[in-house]
Write a protein that holds these residues in place. Structure first.
Motif, PDB file in Angstrom:
ATOM      1  N   LEU A 102       0.822  -1.082  -0.665  1.00 13.75           N
ATOM      2  CA  LEU A 102      -0.094   0.355   0.479  1.00 13.75           C
ATOM      3  C   LEU A 102       0.824   1.081   0.242  1.00 13.75           C
ATOM      4  O   LEU A 102       0.739   1.892  -0.683  1.00 13.75           O
ATOM      5  CB  LEU A 102      -1.186  -0.345   1.293  1.00 13.75           C
ATOM      6  CG  LEU A 102      -2.315  -1.587   2.003  1.00 13.75           C
ATOM      7  CD1 LEU A 102      -3.120  -1.420   2.856  1.00 13.75           C
ATOM      8  CD2 LEU A 102      -3.405  -1.455  -0.084  1.00 13.75           C
ATOM      9  N   ALA A 103       1.744   1.459   0.865  1.00 14.66           N
ATOM     10  CA  ALA A 103       2.651   2.588   0.895  1.00 14.66           C
ATOM     11  C   ALA A 103       3.604   2.546  -0.482  1.00 14.66           C
ATOM     12  O   ALA A 103       3.488   3.732  -1.444  1.00 14.66           O
ATOM     13  CB  ALA A 103       3.873   1.976   1.922  1.00 14.66           C
ATOM     14  N   GLY A 104       3.633   1.493  -0.894  1.00 14.93           N
ATOM     15  CA  GLY A 104       4.918   1.705  -2.703  1.00 14.93           C
ATOM     16  C   GLY A 104       3.839   2.053  -3.754  1.00 14.93           C
ATOM     17  O   GLY A 104       4.203   3.323  -4.372  1.00 14.93           O
ATOM     18  N   GLY A 109       2.357   6.869  -6.290  1.00 16.31           N
ATOM     19  CA  GLY A 109       1.326   7.634  -6.731  1.00 16.31           C
ATOM     20  C   GLY A 109       1.553   9.730  -6.442  1.00 16.31           C
ATOM     21  O   GLY A 109       1.485  10.415  -6.886  1.00 16.31           O
ATOM     22  N   LEU A 110       2.067   9.862  -5.463  1.00 15.73           N
ATOM     23  CA  LEU A 110       2.830  11.219  -4.821  1.00 15.73           C
ATOM     24  C   LEU A 110       3.680  11.807  -5.535  1.00 15.73           C
ATOM     25  O   LEU A 110       4.404  12.908  -5.585  1.00 15.73           O
ATOM     26  CB  LEU A 110       3.196  10.648  -3.296  1.00 15.73           C
ATOM     27  CG  LEU A 110       1.227  10.821  -2.988  1.00 15.73           C
ATOM     28  CD1 LEU A 110       1.409  10.865  -0.616  1.00 15.73           C
ATOM     29  CD2 LEU A 110       0.459  11.940  -2.790  1.00 15.73           C
ATOM     30  N   GLY A 128       1.518  12.280   2.113  1.00 14.51           N
ATOM     31  CA  GLY A 128       2.883  10.876   2.068  1.00 14.51           C
ATOM     32  C   GLY A 128       2.210  11.079   4.048  1.00 14.51           C
ATOM     33  O   GLY A 128       2.319   9.485   4.708  1.00 14.51           O
ATOM     34  N   ALA A 129       2.541  12.016   4.584  1.00 12.90           N
ATOM     35  CA  ALA A 129       2.386  12.153   6.063  1.00 12.90           C
ATOM     36  C   ALA A 129       1.272  11.875   6.130  1.00 12.90           C
ATOM     37  O   ALA A 129       0.851  11.069   7.619  1.00 12.90           O
ATOM     38  CB  ALA A 129       2.644  13.086   6.044  1.00 12.90           C
ATOM     39  N   ILE A 130      -0.247  12.093   6.309  1.00 10.70           N
ATOM     40  CA  ILE A 130      -1.088  12.079   5.953  1.00 10.70           C
ATOM     41  C   ILE A 130      -1.680  10.528   5.991  1.00 10.70           C
ATOM     42  O   ILE A 130      -1.534   9.369   7.271  1.00 10.70           O
ATOM     43  CB  ILE A 130      -2.424  12.561   5.924  1.00 10.70           C
ATOM     44  CG1 ILE A 130      -2.189  13.720   6.331  1.00 10.70           C
ATOM     45  CG2 ILE A 130      -3.874  12.067   5.994  1.00 10.70           C
ATOM     46  CD1 ILE A 130      -2.753  15.182   5.167  1.00 10.70           C
ATOM     47  N   ALA A 131      -1.168   9.459   4.713  1.00 11.60           N
ATOM     48  CA  ALA A 131      -1.080   8.425   4.602  1.00 11.60           C
ATOM     49  C   ALA A 131      -0.029   7.947   5.789  1.00 11.60           C
ATOM     50  O   ALA A 131      -1.150   6.369   6.023  1.00 11.60           O
ATOM     51  CB  ALA A 131      -0.304   7.813   3.454  1.00 11.60           C
ATOM     52  N   ASN A 132       0.852   7.846   5.920  1.00 15.93           N
ATOM     53  CA  ASN A 132       1.354   6.892   6.706  1.00 15.93           C
ATOM     54  C   ASN A 132       1.223   7.240   8.266  1.00 15.93           C
ATOM     55  O   ASN A 132       0.818   5.838   8.947  1.00 15.93           O
ATOM     56  CB  ASN A 132       2.537   8.120   6.867  1.00 15.93           C
ATOM     57  CG  ASN A 132       3.703   7.355   6.045  1.00 15.93           C
ATOM     58  OD1 ASN A 132       3.819   6.104   5.719  1.00 15.93           O
ATOM     59  ND2 ASN A 132       4.806   7.891   5.207  1.00 15.93           N
ATOM     60  N   PHE A 133       0.154   8.327   8.629  1.00 18.96           N
ATOM     61  CA  PHE A 133      -0.604   8.197   9.874  1.00 18.96           C
ATOM     62  C   PHE A 133      -1.463   6.945  10.519  1.00 18.96           C
ATOM     63  O   PHE A 133      -1.359   6.077  11.029  1.00 18.96           O
ATOM     64  CB  PHE A 133      -0.755   9.498  10.293  1.00 18.96           C
ATOM     65  CG  PHE A 133      -2.208   9.625  10.954  1.00 18.96           C
ATOM     66  CD1 PHE A 133      -2.078   8.482  12.625  1.00 18.96           C
ATOM     67  CD2 PHE A 133      -3.676   9.957  11.026  1.00 18.96           C
ATOM     68  CE1 PHE A 133      -3.153   9.286  13.573  1.00 18.96           C
ATOM     69  CE2 PHE A 133      -3.838   9.996  11.617  1.00 18.96           C
ATOM     70  CZ  PHE A 133      -4.285   9.727  13.500  1.00 18.96           C
ATOM     71  N   ALA A 184       6.422  -7.307  -1.874  1.00 18.38           N
ATOM     72  CA  ALA A 184       5.505  -6.064  -1.646  1.00 18.38           C
ATOM     73  C   ALA A 184       6.032  -5.451  -2.919  1.00 18.38           C
ATOM     74  O   ALA A 184       5.852  -4.445  -3.803  1.00 18.38           O
ATOM     75  CB  ALA A 184       5.755  -5.862  -0.521  1.00 18.38           C
ATOM     76  N   GLY A 185       7.506  -5.185  -3.239  1.00 15.54           N
ATOM     77  CA  GLY A 185       7.881  -4.137  -4.277  1.00 15.54           C
ATOM     78  C   GLY A 185       7.946  -4.724  -5.645  1.00 15.54           C
ATOM     79  O   GLY A 185       7.640  -3.484  -6.246  1.00 15.54           O
ATOM     80  N   PHE A 186       8.197  -5.958  -5.600  1.00 12.52           N
ATOM     81  CA  PHE A 186       7.824  -6.491  -7.287  1.00 12.52           C
ATOM     82  C   PHE A 186       6.631  -7.011  -7.477  1.00 12.52           C
ATOM     83  O   PHE A 186       5.366  -6.937  -8.725  1.00 12.52           O
ATOM     84  CB  PHE A 186       8.323  -8.305  -7.228  1.00 12.52           C
ATOM     85  CG  PHE A 186      10.124  -7.466  -7.681  1.00 12.52           C
ATOM     86  CD1 PHE A 186      10.719  -7.680  -9.251  1.00 12.52           C
ATOM     87  CD2 PHE A 186      10.531  -8.110  -5.933  1.00 12.52           C
ATOM     88  CE1 PHE A 186      11.847  -7.485  -8.762  1.00 12.52           C
ATOM     89  CE2 PHE A 186      12.201  -8.009  -6.495  1.00 12.52           C
ATOM     90  CZ  PHE A 186      12.471  -7.517  -8.019  1.00 12.52           C
ATOM     91  N   MET A 187       5.759  -6.976  -6.445  1.00  8.46           N
ATOM     92  CA  MET A 187       4.154  -7.017  -6.492  1.00  8.46           C
ATOM     93  C   MET A 187       3.438  -5.574  -7.327  1.00  8.46           C
ATOM     94  O   MET A 187       2.574  -5.479  -8.006  1.00  8.46           O
ATOM     95  CB  MET A 187       3.057  -7.159  -5.385  1.00  8.46           C
ATOM     96  CG  MET A 187       3.179  -9.379  -4.626  1.00  8.46           C
ATOM     97  SD  MET A 187       2.569  -9.493  -6.424  1.00  8.46           S
ATOM     98  CE  MET A 187       0.564  -9.731  -6.362  1.00  8.46           C
ATOM     99  N   VAL A 188       3.737  -4.353  -6.108  1.00 10.60           N
ATOM    100  CA  VAL A 188       3.823  -3.012  -7.053  1.00 10.60           C
ATOM    101  C   VAL A 188       3.622  -3.009  -8.403  1.00 10.60           C
ATOM    102  O   VAL A 188       3.274  -2.199  -9.049  1.00 10.60           O
ATOM    103  CB  VAL A 188       4.241  -2.052  -5.963  1.00 10.60           C
ATOM    104  CG1 VAL A 188       4.071  -0.343  -6.515  1.00 10.60           C
ATOM    105  CG2 VAL A 188       3.749  -2.031  -4.350  1.00 10.60           C
ATOM    106  N   ARG A 189       5.114  -3.290  -8.502  1.00 12.51           N
ATOM    107  CA  ARG A 189       5.554  -3.363  -9.917  1.00 12.51           C
ATOM    108  C   ARG A 189       4.828  -4.591 -11.042  1.00 12.51           C
ATOM    109  O   ARG A 189       4.274  -3.583 -12.167  1.00 12.51           O
ATOM    110  CB  ARG A 189       7.339  -3.898  -9.979  1.00 12.51           C
ATOM    111  CG  ARG A 189       7.932  -3.831 -11.695  1.00 12.51           C
ATOM    112  CD  ARG A 189       9.735  -3.907 -11.604  1.00 12.51           C
ATOM    113  NE  ARG A 189      10.247  -4.722 -12.541  1.00 12.51           N
ATOM    114  CZ  ARG A 189      11.347  -5.323 -12.934  1.00 12.51           C
ATOM    115  NH1 ARG A 189      11.537  -5.065 -11.942  1.00 12.51           N
ATOM    116  NH2 ARG A 189      11.370  -5.494 -13.964  1.00 12.51           N
TER     117      ARG A 189
END
Length: 336
Positions: A102-104, A109-110, A128-133, A184-189
């Protein structure tokens, strides 16, 4: 007599209701949640008491089920044979994978908004800060009862050096966290169908070396260097240390248990990482914020097929974890 009879009836009903509640509770299944002093957001509430009849049995397998344990107990290899510990490490791997996926997505996108808006990097840093929170808070709530809700090698390393998690637990957690992050990294890709180059400027994992030297991203200022060359940047180390300082204070310190307790702690930890990511993301051109989670950058940089200066994300966080451990050794939580 009528009053006395009514009082007797009320007492009898109260006694019956109490018995029914007791029977209901006694037949309820036990919750499968093992004690763990390093549970982020738990404020050390979920530990086993030395007065418990099963204390010695539990601590022999998992020393960090108790509030205090020695370094010798921490490095005991018997914990590697604990099947439950491997299950908890698996949850850390799965949770880290989902969190970084999700973070990726929102990091990719940002990323372009830093140059597409009039206020530059403030836009992606704020969102990004709001999403991380929100992301961190929800995942701590979800994983805390099972594994402790670390999902971040920085948290795990810090609990190890502060003697809140054993060496076997810390090692397994970090291995599974890193495995989950790479997946996760390769799934985002795969999900975005993009090329590796798309991941090379992900906020929090990117350094423009034409503007920021690797040493400035890691080095800790000293009086000598300060007097000779002026202020030096310690972005990753100090941002991670600030996050750990807050996270330990609100989410692991038992003295805060009566102040806000486990219910509010995950939200405060999420706010802390949101604040640290925003502050580090707008501080200097060429530096897209502190990582504060080396597994996150490991996964996304693996997908980018490029690991330039990735050691900063590990060395900076390791330094912060060690500094935090020294601080809790010098100012212990419990009295001797």
């Amino acid at each position: 007599m009528a009053v006395s009879t009514n009082e007797d009836i009320e007492l009898a009903e109260s006694h019956i209701n109490h018995e029914l509640r007791h029977r209901k509770n006694s037949h309820a299944p036990s919750v499968a949640s093992r004690p763990f002093v390093g549970r982020i957001g738990g404020n050390q509430e979920f530990t086993i008491s030395p007065g418990d009849y099963s204390f010695q049995t539990v601590v022999s397998k998992a020393p960090d089920a108790a509030a205090k344990f020695s370094w010798k107990q921490s490095f005991g290899l018997r914990s590697f044979a604990d099947v439950e510990l491997w299950k908890e490490a698996t949850i850390e791997g799965v949770g880290t994978c989902l969190q970084i996926y999700l973070a990726g997505l929102y990091a990719i996108g940002l990323g372009p908004t830093g140059t597409e808006t009039a206020i530059g990097p403030i836009t992606p840093a704020a969102f990004g800060a709001i999403a991380n929170f929100l992301l961190i808070s929800f995942f701590i709530y979800a994983g805390g009862p099972v594994s402790g809700g670390h999902f971040n090698p920085l948290i795990t390393m810090s609990t190890f050096f502060a003697r809140l998690s054993t060496f076997p637990r810390s090692l397994l957690y970090i291995l599974f966290q890193c495995t989950g992050s790479v997946i996760a990294g390769f799934m985002v890709r795969a999900s975005l169908g993009t090329r590796p180059s798309t991941f090379r400027e992900v906020p929090g994992c990117y350094i423009d070396t034409s503007l920021v030297k690797p040493g400035e991203a890691y080095a800790i200022p000293s009086l000598v260097l300060f007097s000779l060359t002026g202020a030096r940047y310690a972005l990753e180390t100090m941002s991670s240390f600030a996050l750990i300082f807050i996270a330990f204070g609100v989410g692991l310190d038992p003295r805060q248990r009566q102040v806000f307790g486990p219910s509010l702690s995950p939200i405060l930890v999420g706010l802390a990482i949101g604040l640290c990511s925003f502050a580090s993301g707008i501080a200097r051109p060429g530096y897209a914020g502190a990582s504060m989670n080396p597994a996150r950058c490991l996964g996304l940089m693996a997908a980018a097929e490029r690991f330039n200066y990735h050691y900063i994300h590990w060395f900076g966080d390791l330094t912060a974890a060690m500094l935090n451990g020294i601080m809790y050794w010098a100012i212990p939580i419990y009295k001797d």
